[in-house]
Design an enzyme around this catalytic site. Structure first.
Site, PDB file in Angstrom:
ATOM      1  N   ASN A  82       0.823  -1.218   0.000  1.00  0.00           N
ATOM      2  CA  ASN A  82       0.000   0.000   0.000  1.00  0.00           C
ATOM      3  C   ASN A  82       0.854   1.263   0.000  1.00  0.00           C
ATOM      4  OD1 ASN A  82       1.078  -0.089   2.540  1.00  0.00           O
ATOM      5  ND2 ASN A  82      -0.865  -0.114   3.643  1.00  0.00           N
ATOM      6  N   HIS A 100       3.391   1.877   2.123  1.00  0.00           N
ATOM      7  CA  HIS A 100       3.966   2.285   3.418  1.00  0.00           C
ATOM      8  C   HIS A 100       5.483   2.162   3.396  1.00  0.00           C
ATOM      9  CE1 HIS A 100       3.643  -2.030   5.358  1.00  0.00           C
ATOM     10  NE2 HIS A 100       4.835  -1.852   4.868  1.00  0.00           N
TER      11      HIS A 100
END
Ligand code: F6R
Length: 234
Positions: free
Chosen positions: A135, A137
């Site tokens: 995602n 991160h």
């Protein structure tokens, strides 16, 4: 930004190891920011080999890891302290007292404050290693509406829990919370190297060629002066 596309993970690890070697040749007592996960294992294998051959000396090196699962003891096989000991620290001539991982057992606010103070006392990070989550991160700084600043306690995104479940006996065992270095600290590192394998190709393209947004935390790295991205073809 320097962007490498390598033919495979071996080649990615070779280039990353050269960057670490250059760093230690320039500064024996470097502060290295380290990451866990599957992606850096090849790099750590090479650092161990270079140390055994007498090419790399870690005796004066200090390290700070990005993150740790909340509530896991250092002996827990899925804790990031355990990972670092077994994949790197136990095999090189580093002093264990010079290696640091956020304290996941302490009260969160205290642990976060002390980690920021420690990094400041060390004079900041010279070379920060990063992976990237599915995602976007970095560390465990998950997609958000703002870029987090200092070390913080975070609730892990479902995508992260799903991705990391492969390392636990059961998804229900994956901790929901973690302590992670914040984006400001990561951005203050003098040099950054981010490794990603082919499964991260899309998110890497979004992060480095898309908009800069806290929804894709790694996109903030577009604003760093000295970042190398290595995307492997495997
Ligand atoms: C780990 C960390 C994470 C990982 C990322 C990718 O310390 O900070 O951001 O780098 O989740 O993990 P792997 O390499 O397992 O795909």
């Amino acid at each position: 930004m320097e962007f490498y596309r390598t033919k495979d993970n071996e080649n990615m690890a070779d280039i990353a190891a050269q960057i670490f070697q250059r760093q230690l040749e320039q500064k024996l007592d470097s502060v290295l920011g380290l990451a866990t996960g599957t992606t850096p294992i090849g790099l750590y294998d090479r650092l161990i080999l270079l140390n055994k051959k007498g090419i790399l000396d870690f005796s004066k090196v200090r390290t700070v890891n990005l993150d740790e699962y909340r509530g896991l003891t250092p002996e827990h096989e899925q804790s990031y302290r355990y990972f670092m000991n077994s994949h790197l620290f136990d095999h090189i001539n580093i002093k264990k007292e010079n290696t640091n991982v956020p304290d996941a057992l302490k009260e969160a606010e205290v642990a976060c404050r002390e980690y920021d103070e420690l990094i400041e006392k060390l004079g900041g990070v010279d070379l920060q290693l990063l992976g990237i989550g599915v995602n976007g991160h970095i560390g465990f700084d998950e997609p958000d509406t703002v870029f987090p600043k200092g070390t913080q306690c975070v609730k892990l995104a479902q995508a992260t829990i799903d991705a990391n479940a492969r390392l636990f006996n059961d998804k229900s065992e994956v901790p929901e919370y973690a302590i992670t270095m914040g984006i400001r600290t990561i951005m203050m590192a003098k040099q950054i190297v981010l490794l990603a394998n082919q499964s991260k190709k899309e998110i890497v393209e979004q992060a480095f060629y898309g908009d800069i947004t806290p929804q894709v935390p790694a996109s903030v790295l577009q604003m760093h002066q000295n970042v190398t991205v290595i995307l492997s073809g495997e």
